[in-house]
Write a protein that holds these residues in place. Structure first.
Motif, short mmCIF file in Angstrom:
data_model
loop_
_atom_site.label_atom_id
_atom_site.label_comp_id
_atom_site.label_asym_id
_atom_site.label_seq_id
_atom_site.Cartn_x
_atom_site.Cartn_y
_atom_site.Cartn_z
N VAL A 1 0.89 -1.20 0.04
CA VAL A 1 0.01 -0.15 0.01
C VAL A 1 0.92 1.28 -0.20
CG1 VAL A 1 -1.81 1.40 1.15
CG2 VAL A 1 -1.77 -1.07 1.31
N THR A 2 0.54 2.21 -0.82
CA THR A 2 1.13 3.54 -0.90
C THR A 2 0.64 4.56 -0.07
OG1 THR A 2 2.03 3.03 -3.17
CG2 THR A 2 2.06 5.32 -2.43
N PRO A 3 1.49 4.96 1.04
CA PRO A 3 0.92 5.93 2.05
C PRO A 3 0.55 7.33 1.36
CG PRO A 3 3.09 5.82 2.15
CD PRO A 3 3.00 4.80 1.25
N GLU A 4 -0.57 7.85 1.87
CA GLU A 4 -1.06 9.17 1.55
C GLU A 4 -0.58 10.13 2.34
OE1 GLU A 4 -5.12 9.00 1.20
OE2 GLU A 4 -5.22 7.68 -0.56
N LEU A 5 -0.34 11.29 2.17
CA LEU A 5 0.02 12.51 2.96
C LEU A 5 -1.03 13.48 3.56
CD1 LEU A 5 3.45 13.98 1.35
CD2 LEU A 5 2.99 12.36 3.25
N HIS A 6 -1.39 13.24 4.80
CA HIS A 6 -2.46 14.09 5.56
C HIS A 6 -1.50 14.99 6.48
CE1 HIS A 6 -6.00 12.03 3.83
NE2 HIS A 6 -5.14 11.13 3.63
#
Length: 247
Positions: free
Chosen positions: A3-8
């Motif tokens: 899974v590729t992380p998303e930036l929040h």
């Protein structure tokens, strides 16, 4: 599963549809990458766990299941779970929820009923996994029998569904602020916020701690996140952990 992380904001968020446990995945990430400010979210868990070795069941797609991986606030680890609970309360209130009470050690009560569970685990590579499961969208009638009358869903109290993405972002933002205070040795603001929401102080309680049951009047949160009680003999007892019921 990759899974590729998303930036929040400052957080890298790994999002899964189904996982065994967000806490377990966060600990695996800690051992593999050892990066703080990482979060794991899932739509449902197959092996959710709660405090005291209990299982934790979710409503697929209706629960917020999230674990934050953070640096260890040495000497203040006991405040990690309450800080996460406080962050959840603040995020929900910005979304229109009425004021939410805190019941030591980390329960949130909405209309007198529990809406979430928190589990802290670690350290792993110097990091702690602080996981939360929120009963966001669903019907209390569909909860397990043992939770009937004791738990509820936020949506039932709001009269509308909760936006889980908005809740997750708000929760992480609030938790980041509280964790920074702990990490820099300033627990005061966190403890004062907990005391302002406390639903036990001054009330008669019974606490199961280890193999003992202690009864008395709750004095409230200590500066390091423990619970102080004046027992029936007039002694001041300070507890690190336990299960509290109102007498």
């Amino acid at each position: 599963m990759s899974v590729t992380p998303e930036l929040h904001g400052n957080w890298r968020v790994y999002r899964y549809q189904t996982i065994d446990s967000t806490n377990l995945e966060a600990l695996r990430l800690a051992r593999r990458e050892a990066l703080a400010w990482t979060a794991v979210r899932a739509d449902t868990q197959t092996g959710g766990r709660g405090r005291l070795g209990r299982s934790w069941s979710d409503t697929p797609g209706g629960s917020l299941l999230l674990t934050a991986l953070v640096d260890r606030p040495r000497g203040l680890e006991a405040l990690l779970a309450p800080a996460m609970a406080m962050a959840c309360a603040e995020a929900l209130e910005t979304m229109g929820a009425p004021q939410i009470a805190v019941k030591w050690p980390n329960d949130l009560l909405l209309a007198g009923r529990k809406i979430k569970g928190v589990l802290t685990e670690g350290p792993a590579e110097g990091l702690f996994a602080v996981g939360i499961g929120v009963n966001a969208n669903g019907r209390a009638a569909d909860l397990p029998e043992e939770l009937q009358g004791r738990a509820t869903f936020v949506s039932e109290q709001l009269g509308r569904e909760v936006d889980l993405d908005l809740l997750a972002d708000g929760l992480l933002e609030c938790f980041e602020r509280h964790h920074h205070a702990l990490l820099t040795g300033r627990p005061g603001p966190v403890v004062e916020a907990l005391r302002a929401r406390d639903c036990l102080t001054g009330r008669e309680v019974s606490v199961r701690s280890g193999g003992d049951t202690i009864e008395g009047i709750a004095e409230g949160w200590t500066d390091d996140g423990r619970l102080a009680i004046i027992d029936r003999a007039g002694n001041r007892v300070v507890l690190d952990a336990g299960e509290v019921t109102l007498s």
